[in-house]
Design an enzyme around this catalytic site. Structure first.
Site, PDB file in Angstrom:
ATOM      1  N   LYS A 227       0.846  -1.198   0.000  1.00 57.34           N
ATOM      2  CA  LYS A 227       0.000   0.000   0.000  1.00 57.34           C
ATOM      3  C   LYS A 227       0.880   1.246   0.000  1.00 57.34           C
ATOM      4  O   LYS A 227       2.050   1.201   0.399  1.00 57.34           O
ATOM      5  CB  LYS A 227      -0.927   0.002   1.224  1.00 57.34           C
TER       6      LYS A 227
HETATM    7  C1  LIG Z   1      -9.592  -4.666  -0.882  1.00 59.37           C
HETATM    8  C2  LIG Z   1      -8.695  -5.313   0.143  1.00 59.37           C
HETATM    9  N1  LIG Z   1      -9.213  -5.695   1.316  1.00 59.37           N
HETATM   10  C3  LIG Z   1      -8.457  -6.262   2.271  1.00 59.37           C
HETATM   11  C4  LIG Z   1      -7.116  -6.477   2.083  1.00 59.37           C
HETATM   12  C5  LIG Z   1      -6.309  -7.163   3.143  1.00 59.37           C
HETATM   13  O1  LIG Z   1      -5.349  -6.315   3.683  1.00 59.37           O
HETATM   14  P1  LIG Z   1      -4.201  -6.899   4.622  1.00 59.37           P
HETATM   15  O2  LIG Z   1      -3.185  -7.500   3.723  1.00 59.37           O
HETATM   16  O3  LIG Z   1      -3.686  -5.703   5.362  1.00 59.37           O
HETATM   17  O4  LIG Z   1      -4.810  -7.903   5.525  1.00 59.37           O
HETATM   18  C6  LIG Z   1      -6.524  -6.089   0.880  1.00 59.37           C
HETATM   19  C7  LIG Z   1      -5.088  -6.310   0.654  1.00 59.37           C
HETATM   20  O5  LIG Z   1      -4.515  -5.926  -0.309  1.00 59.37           O
HETATM   21  C8  LIG Z   1      -7.335  -5.504  -0.123  1.00 59.37           C
HETATM   22  O6  LIG Z   1      -6.819  -5.152  -1.311  1.00 59.37           O
END
Ligand SMILES: Cc1ncc(COP(=O)(O)O)c(C=O)c1O
Length: 445
Positions: A227
Site C-alpha cells: 500500500k
Molecule cells: C480490498 C482489500 N481488502 C483487504 C485487504 C487485506 O489487507 P491486509 O493485507 O492488510 O490484511 C486487501 C489487501 O490488499 C485488499 O486489497
C-alpha cells in the site's frame, strides 16, 4: 526471443503513440521487431512489479527502531502505536482509530464488533480477504454487482439483494474510489443495516465536502507493504462510534479489560511497535508519495491515450488521492488481443502487470458453490474481471520507465496478430499459467 539479461537500447522517447501520431523516426524504430515475444531483447533488465514497497526515510525509521529497542516496549500499545492511531484518526477525519496487525483481522474484528450475522451484501470484485473476513465470522456473503466505471458496489443491485436475513453491507472503496454515496447510506438507514467499508485501498483519499461519510459505521484501512502508506504489515479500524471503539479495543487484545479481567471475546490483533515506527515514518512521506503517484498517473494517461483498446481508469483529480493503483481495461475487440495475452507479452519484457481480482470471489473457494447463478447475476463483475490490468507505479517507477512501458504496450498492440500467434507457440516458463487460450474471448482484428 529476447536473451535474458540483455535489454533493448533506449530508443527515441515516444510521447504519444497511435496510428496517425507516430513520428517518422519512431515509426522506423517500430518496424523492426521491438517486442520480446517476437525476438527483441526485453525492454527492461529488472522486473517491474505492481506493489513494490515505497521506502520512507531510512534514518528516521532506524532512529525510531532504536528508540523501540532502548525502551524495551515492543508491543501492547506502545507510544508509537498510540501516535500512529492519533495520526490515522486525524487524517481520516475519524474520532477513533484502533491499529491492527493487518486489515484482514481488522475487518473480522469490525464485522464481529458491529454484530453482523446472517447475510451481508458485498461485492465479488474485491480482494478475497474482504469476503474471507465475513465467512470466518460465520456470515454468508451475498455477492452484488458493481458499477462499470468505479468498480464499487452498484446501489440498485444492493437494494435488490436485501432480504430479511440481511444484517449489513460491506462496501469496498476499491482503487481509492469512494463507495459511499447518499443512496447507500439511506438504504442502510431504511433497512437498519450496519454499514462497514473495506478501505484497504483508500487511506489518504479525500472526497468532496458534500460527499457522505466514507467511514459508515466503521472503515478498515490496510497498511500492507504494497500500500502507498505502509507499516510492513498493518491495518486500522476507524469509527466515530465511541461504544464500538471501546468494544474493539477490548477485542483486539483478547478481550482484556484489566490485568486479569477478560470482559469480551477477543483475539490478538494488535499492531506492534516496529510496524508503527514504519507507519509513522511512512506517514511523514505521504505528500511525497502521493505527488509521485499523481505524476506517474499523468504520465500513464498521456502515454496510453492513443493506444487502441487499453483504457486507463479516469480519476477525479480535484481531491487528495493516493493514486496507488494504475487500473486499465483491455478491450480485445479494439486492442486485437485479450488482457491475458497482453499481460503474457509484457512478462517477456520483464513487466509483471497483474489481472485483479480475477475471476471474482464468487468463483473462488469456498464461495463457488454458494450461489451457482452468481455468474449470471454479476455480469459487470464478470466482464470487468476479464478486462482489468493493473500496471506498476509507486516510488520505484520513474516517468521514463512508464513511457518505455507504455511504448511496449503500444508496440504489442500494434503487432497484435503476430504477438497472439507467438504466444500460442511460446513455451517460455515466464509466461503466466493462464487457462486455455482457445476458451478465452474471441478477437476480431
Ligand atoms: C480490498 C482489500 N481488502 C483487504 C485487504 C487485506 O489487507 P491486509 O493485507 O492488510 O490484511 C486487501 C489487501 O490488499 C485488499 O486489497
Amino acid at each position: 526471443m529476447g536473451v535474458p539479461g540483455q535489454v533493448r537500447p533506449p530508443g527515441p522517447e515516444i510521447e504519444t503513440i497511435g496510428p496517425n501520431t507516430v513520428s517518422s523516426s519512431i515509426a522506423t524504430t517500430l518496424q523492426r521487431p521491438d517486442v520480446a515475444l517476437l525476438g527483441a531483447t526485453p525492454a527492461f533488465e529488472h522486473t517491474l512489479h505492481v506493489g513494490r514497497p515505497n521506502m520512507p526515510d531510512r534514518q528516521a525509521f532506524l532512529t525510531r527502531i532504536n528508540q523501540v529497542l532502548d525502551s524495551g516496549r515492543l508491543s501492547n500499545w506502545g507510544p508509537f502505536v498510540q501516535e500512529f492511531e492519533d495520526r490515522v484518526a486525524e487524517i481520516s477525519g475519524a474520532k477513533h482509530c484502533i491499529a491492527t496487525c493487518n486489515a484482514t483481522i481488522g475487518l473480522e474484528l469490525a464485522i464481529s464488533g458491529l454484530g453482523m450475522s446472517g447475510d451481508v451484501i458485498v461485492p465479488s470484485f474485491t480482494f478475497i480477504a474482504t469476503v474471507h473476513a465475513l465467512w470466518l465470522q460465520g456470515v454468508r456473503p451475498v455477492f452484488c454487482d458493481i458499477d462499470p466505471v468505479t468498480h464499487c458496489l452498484d446501489i440498485d443491485c444492493v437494494e435488490a439483494a436485501i432480504t430479511s436475513r440481511t444484517t449489513g453491507i460491506l462496501g469496498v472503496h476499491l482503487w481509492g474510489n469512494s463507495c459511499a454515496n447518499q443512496r447507500l447510506h439511506d438504504l442502510a438507514k431504511k433497512y437498519e443495516l450496519k454499514l462497514l467499508f473495506d478501505a484497504a485501498h483508500s487511506f489518504g483519499c479525500e472526497t468532496g465536502p458534500n460527499h457522505p461519510s466514507h467511514l459508515g459505521d466503521a472503515a478498515v484501512y490496510s497498511f500492507h507493504a504494497t500500500k502507498c502508506i505502509h507499516s510492513f504489515e498493518g491495518g486500522a479500524i476507524v469509527t466515530n462510534d465511541r461504544e464500538l471503539a471501546d468494544r474493539l479495543r477490548l477485542m483486539v487484545n483478547f478481550g482484556f479489560a484489566g490485568e486479569d479481567i477478560v470482559a469480551h471475546l477477543g483475539i490478538n490483533g494488535k499492531m506492534n511497535e516496529a510496524s508503527a515506527a514504519m507507519g509513522l515514518t511512512s506517514l511523514e512521506a505521504m505528500d511525497q508519495f502521493f505527488d509521485h503517484n499523481r505524476a506517474n498517473y499523468a504520465t500513464y494517461a498521456a502515454a496510453l491515450a492513443d493506444v487502441p483498446g487499453v483504457t486507463l481508469m479516469p480519476r477525479e483529480t480535484n481531491h487528495k488521492h493516493n493514486f496507488q493503483y494504475i487500473v486499465t481495461e483491455v478491450d480485445p475487440t479494439k486492442a486485437g488481443l485479450t488482457r491475458d495475452e497482453l499481460i503474457s507479452a509484457l512478462r517477456l519484457e520483464n513487466v509483471y502487470a497483474r489481472r485483479y481480482f480475477y475471476p471474482g470471489c464468487h468463483r473462488m473457494q469456498p464461495y463457488a458453490g454458494l450461489n451457482p447463478r452468481a455468474g449470471y447475476t454479476l455480469p459487470v463483475t464478470e466482464a470487468v474481471a476479464e478486462r482489468v490490468m493493473v500496471l506498476p507505479t509507486g516510488m520505484a517507477m520513474s516517468g521514463h520507465e512508464i513511457k518505455r512501458l507504455c511504448a511496449c504496450i503500444a508496440s504489442i498492440v500494434r503487432q497484435a496478430p503476430a504477438v497472439r500467434a507467438a504466444i500460442h507457440e511460446c513455451k517460455d516458463p515466464r509466461l503466466p499459467p493462464f487457462p486455455a487460450w482457445e476458451a478465452r474471448t474471441r478477437v476480431n482484428h
